[in-house]
Write an enzyme that holds these catalytic residues in place. Structure first.
Site, mmCIF file in Angstrom:
data_model
loop_
_atom_site.group_PDB
_atom_site.id
_atom_site.type_symbol
_atom_site.label_atom_id
_atom_site.label_comp_id
_atom_site.label_asym_id
_atom_site.label_seq_id
_atom_site.Cartn_x
_atom_site.Cartn_y
_atom_site.Cartn_z
ATOM 1 N N HIS B 36 0.828 -1.206 0.000
ATOM 2 C CA HIS B 36 0.000 0.000 0.000
ATOM 3 C C HIS B 36 0.863 1.258 0.000
ATOM 4 C CE1 HIS B 36 -2.642 -3.176 1.461
ATOM 5 N NE2 HIS B 36 -3.679 -2.425 1.172
ATOM 6 N N HIS B 76 -1.636 -1.434 7.140
ATOM 7 C CA HIS B 76 -1.340 -1.611 5.718
ATOM 8 C C HIS B 76 -0.301 -0.603 5.232
ATOM 9 C CE1 HIS B 76 -4.716 1.152 6.157
ATOM 10 N NE2 HIS B 76 -4.471 1.655 4.979
ATOM 11 N N ASP B 155 -8.146 7.204 8.408
ATOM 12 C CA ASP B 155 -9.463 7.808 8.612
ATOM 13 C C ASP B 155 -10.572 6.780 8.385
ATOM 14 O OD1 ASP B 155 -8.702 7.827 5.919
ATOM 15 O OD2 ASP B 155 -9.564 9.785 5.481
ATOM 16 N N LYS B 247 -3.719 11.215 -0.208
ATOM 17 C CA LYS B 247 -3.287 9.846 -0.467
ATOM 18 C C LYS B 247 -2.367 9.858 -1.687
ATOM 19 C CE LYS B 247 -5.337 5.196 -0.363
ATOM 20 N NZ LYS B 247 -6.546 4.493 0.111
ATOM 21 N N GLU B 366 -16.334 -4.704 25.274
ATOM 22 C CA GLU B 366 -15.543 -5.930 25.315
ATOM 23 C C GLU B 366 -14.369 -5.894 24.342
ATOM 24 O OE1 GLU B 366 -18.846 -5.811 24.855
ATOM 25 O OE2 GLU B 366 -19.694 -6.661 26.696
ATOM 26 N N ASP B 423 -32.493 -16.067 32.304
ATOM 27 C CA ASP B 423 -32.120 -14.894 31.501
ATOM 28 C C ASP B 423 -32.283 -15.110 29.995
ATOM 29 O OD1 ASP B 423 -31.619 -12.722 33.172
ATOM 30 O OD2 ASP B 423 -29.624 -13.442 33.692
ATOM 31 N N ARG B 473 -22.623 -20.452 36.181
ATOM 32 C CA ARG B 473 -23.372 -19.538 37.027
ATOM 33 C C ARG B 473 -23.736 -20.150 38.384
ATOM 34 N NH1 ARG B 473 -28.641 -18.318 38.291
ATOM 35 N NH2 ARG B 473 -29.054 -16.104 38.653
#
Lengths: 623, 623
Positions: B36, B76, B155, B247, B366, B423, B473
């Site tokens: 790249h 890249h 970006d 670019k 997470e 649940d 549990r």
């Protein structure tokens, strides 16, 4: 007291309704012995005002095309949602009290579409809003319906990046039909959220992401009503209502206190709380009716004219995907596509050119891509979503939730395995088969040539649940003529004889390597049967057992994937179901972290090229 | 021209360096035939200024504790990074020209820590910044070192929600040692990004997420230099430099044009471009030196005094995790913990109380949790990260990348399977074993009692790669005394006799069900051998083969997980390696979408309770 009220409920009556929703949230969760009453109470005023005065919904006809959509992104507030259903008269008091969270009942701990008024399952936080974006995309761009999508989210779940993918996408697509209600009750599961009641910061984030932020007191019915009414006006951006609320609102000693997340009131405390809220009520409330609309045109499918490829020609399977999808779309208006900003790599670019109005660019936001496909599927569209196989893992939790949402996802992962070569391990899908195979009710397809790829794209349109097409970067010879069919659960035997000594099973690039290995073995006078296992789940167990039995239990399986959860695992499971005596199985798979290199170098490094397959076959023959 | 320059390079010299980085980016990618270059050229001025004047780095001692850290989130752009390494004199021109993207070479397509100057692998966009947050957390809170973490992002990758999780976390933890350089070159892989050069919107988003945004012209060395110098001053927030760039900057006809993503220049075009840039150079540049610091104290470990549980007592394995980790932390200062806002559910709350300064609350993010563990691990910490097993799937792509980053992740997933009860399915980990098992070099542990859980937590401290502890549990009887050991790759035989007729294999809740099933079978006069397969990967294959052989090939495997990729799959693979003649295997696993209910109801519904195990054993005995 049983009251039936329609439309134009005044705010005093809404206040009564809110009290009922609170009482019922407490009652239902106490009776179940589990659930999240306090997270329900903070949003009760929002929901009472919404359902009585703004949600355009025909409760007797949940499939009515003009209905608004209500998504509980904070799915743990299910007591509130089910209390709304009771107030609408579609769930009985008995069901609420005896069915909630009980076995074999539809009022599950977190809402799912086993209930006809629920579009998508929630409970994994940060998914309801992205799913809602998918529904809003369908409404605005495909159905062209005036319905609105109302999403109730918690404040804790704004920590999930997926929520910001959703807002960025909503603003990019100018989803003025999407209204997000954020219940900012300040308290997460184990204490205060990162931002607490910092409404200014929430508003700044929402505005920066291109939505209109309106901050209100979430317990002031006038403010709520005024904010919700904005959805009726001309909006230039998606609307986000940030409601400052109190967790457990209305229960003395619990309201705004830590330590009550996910805990039902004990019976005595519940009684006190219900008394404090003025006791039980039995209001039945219906809000505004939706406009009467024709269902979106979902015409029956005609015969698909799939692209034709010439046997022997070298075509990458990823390049067959776009033309096949385009052909499918010609005869089926339900077909839409999404991609994660790599359409020129996944091959869907052809479709984008042919059907730009049925393509949604999701940029590099794979979670939102799969969530949008979920929402689109809930509206009856056949949504195909593509990116590199490796990057589909970004959306694993969304894929996991698809069967709970009872939606059909059609996923396409390109650039499978070490075959991709120089780009290196970050771009190599080596865990994707395991991820999708472990998804409830899934289908896993891995074609080796362009003809079978095109045929399987057409098959995917007919499948329910999560289906997955794995494609390959490089070009390989077309193996099949257009007259061949590729049923899901089938396989193809590409090479066989009366005296085959060993079975070679491959898919994708390893099938081509297996064919080369068979050539090499033939030069040594060893006949090998070669099987194209294009359908990994369901696998053609019978066909494979037959081949293995015919070759005296000698079998080599080669796959461009880690050893766990892929083709080899599927073959082992099939062979275990009716054990072969004297099995000599060699399983060749990728072990170790690859680097860069050419395809040939990396297939050799991984031990899954023709030479290794031939060597494994010889070893199987020897013992 | 070979020039050696140290510190205080003036901006005219930096401009020469930037030209060299551009030329080398073009040369290396053209010579490799892939890569790249255009994505490298847009950031060349940023990197030249950074490396020459701001990055405090001892290139001869990459492990020096005072070194700054440089993370290429836009992995890249590896030609640029490797050109920086050449300019620093640690990579030769020959290696750059002949090693880049070649087999068995360290200059891979995307950077990985096989290079000593690379902390974490990148290439899956949206991961470098969250990983950098982990390194910055280590620097600020654990090492208390003045080093800075510089992250270069694209970006396009700001579309990933994980980037906003990272900024929210960086601002929450006031990571003033984290500087993000965003290369806003406007063009993604297949066209313009959603925001193009809308620098105001980027700045508003960054500021709203609690960081300081500085917008500059990314090709104006004065502006760059001034912005980078802000890192030397007193910062009250993380710094984000938003650089508007072109670019392909510097290549006539390519600069700022679409269609050049990921494409090396053809040789003739490369020559022209290099001419336009003033030809090849051989500057060697070293920037400011880091302060000399002592390595962070990583004392040798003493003997761990694990918590003791009384056999027969009912203790949830998730409740054993926190006390065990606390005990481990007492003797090992490298132990730290992270959690996804569910510490009171995962059991890590005890650790939070005992060692608050070694705990990082990651809220419900997470992906960031696993990324922070990645960054912490790269700094030598033993990072344990916990949430519900189901929600670890949210971070699947980050877990996938851990072996590429050569980090050790210690993951703990609670609330496994249908066992959780009311649940409902959104909260049930039913795919987690498959996900982790398919991860390169992983270890999968699934204890059935508190004693073995505590022992395995201690074992995890010794493991490399990704290790996973699955907890349950509900409370179940403690099975083992504290004198027992639980080596990884081992198993326990809890019941056996000379005339066992069938082997029952379980883990977690199904082990307890298998023990009950054995009781029931014994009442019928059938002796069953019961095996606790607490180590699923690696599995005790020899032990299991021996048991299955001793019971005439009759075996029942039961697991609270889908059929694919879990315990049953591991057993099948072990049995296939040395085939058992006359195998009668019954594999009981969860099929279908569960609802709510009690543990007992759901285990029965899934067909994995004692009654079903006993019935399967009887069926195996019959045929």
């Amino acid at each position: 007291m049983t009251t039936s009220l329609h439309d134009g409920l005044d705010l005093e009556q809404v206040s009564e309704l809110a009290a009922q929703l609170r009482v019922d949230s407490i009652r239902s969760s106490t009776s179940a012995g589990s659930g999240h009453p306090t997270s329900s109470l903070s949003a009760a005023d929002l929901l009472a005002t919404l359902m009585a005065r703004h949600l355009r919904y025909d409760w007797d006809e949940p499939e009515a095309p003009g209905n608004d959509h209500l998504v509980f992104s904070k799915g743990h507030a299910s007591p509130l949602l089910y209390s709304v259903f009771r107030a609408a008269g579609v769930v009985s008091e008995q069901e609420l009290m005896e069915g909630y969270r009980r076995f074999d009942q539809r009022l599950e701990g977190h809402p799912t579409p086993v209930l006809p008024w629920v579009d998508v399952a929630t409970g994994s936080l940060g998914q309801g809003l992205p799913d809602g974006v998918g529904i809003a995309l369908a409404g605005k761009y495909l159905e062209k319906s005036p319905y609105r999508v109302w999403v109730l989210t918690g404040d804790s779940e704004l920590a999930e990046g997926s929520m910001w993918e959703a807002l960025a996408t909503a603003s990019h697509y100018q989803l003025t039909n999407l209204v997000t209600l954020v219940d900012v009750n300040r308290l997460g599961q184990r204490g205060e959220t990162a931002l607490g009641w910092d409404m200014d910061t929430y508003a700044a984030r929402v505005e920066a992401f291109g939505a209109r932020a309106v901050v209100i007191d979430g317990h002031d019915l006038d403010e709520i009503d005024e904010a919700l009414a904005l959805a009726d006006g001309e909006l230039d951006r998606p609307l986000v209502i940030l409601a400052r609320t109190l967790k457990g609102k209305g229960i003395p000693g619990v309201e705004n206190e830590s330590g009550w997340h996910g805990k039902p009131m004990p019976e005595d405390k519940a009684e006190e709380a219900i008394d404090a809220l003025g006791g039980e009520r039995s209001l039945q409330v219906r809000g505004p009716k939706p406009p009467t609309l024709e269902p979106a045109p979902h015409s029956p499918r005609g015969a698909v004219e799939l692209p034709v490829f010439t046997p022997g020609e070298e075509v990458a399977t990823r390049k067959a995907y776009g033309p096949a999808l385009t052909a499918l779309a010609e005869v089926d208006p339900r077909v839409v596509a999404l991609d994660g900003e790599v359409s020129n790599s996944t091959g869907v670019a052809d479709f984008v050119e042919a059907h730009p109005e049925r393509f949604f660019e999701m940029f590099i936001a794979e979670q939102q891509m799969v969530a949008a496909a979920t929402g689109l599927s809930s509206r009856g569209y056949l949504a195909f979503a593509s990116t590199f196989a490796a990057f589909l893992t970004r959306a694993a939790d969304f894929i996991r939730m698809a069967p709970v949402s009872r939606v059909d996802l059609r996923l396409v992962g390109s650039h499978a395995g070490v075959e991709i070569g120089a780009d290196g391990p970050s771009q190599m899908g080596l865990e994707d088969l395991a991820m999708i195979a472990a998804t409830q009710g899934s289908t896993v397809l891995y074609p080796s040539d362009a003809t079978s790829t095109a045929a399987l794209v057409a098959e995917m349109a007919e499948l329910s649940g999560v289906s997955y097409l794995r494609t390959t970067r490089g070009g390989y010879p077309v193996l099949y003529g257009s007259e061949e069919s590729f049923p899901v659960g089938g396989s193809k035997t590409l090479r066989s004889s009366e005296d085959d000594a060993v079975t070679l099973i491959g898919a994708g690039v390893t099938l081509h390597e297996a064919l080369s290995a068979a050539e090499a073995l033939a030069e040594d006078g060893v006949n090998a049967r070669v099987i194209d296992a294009y359908s990994i789940k369901p696998l053609d167990g019978a066909g494979i057992r037959e081949a293995v039995a015919a070759t005296a239990g000698r079998v080599v399986v080669a796959e461009d994937h880690h050893a766990e959860g892929g083709l080899g695992a599927a073959v082992l499971a099939a062979l275990a179901s009716e054990p072969v005596t004297d099995l000599h199985l060699r399983h060749l798979a990728v072990d170790g972290v690859p680097g860069s290199g050419t395809t040939e170098q990396l297939l050799a490094w991984a031990g899954i090229d023709a030479a290794h397959i031939a060597a494994a076959a010889r070893a199987a023959l020897e013992g």
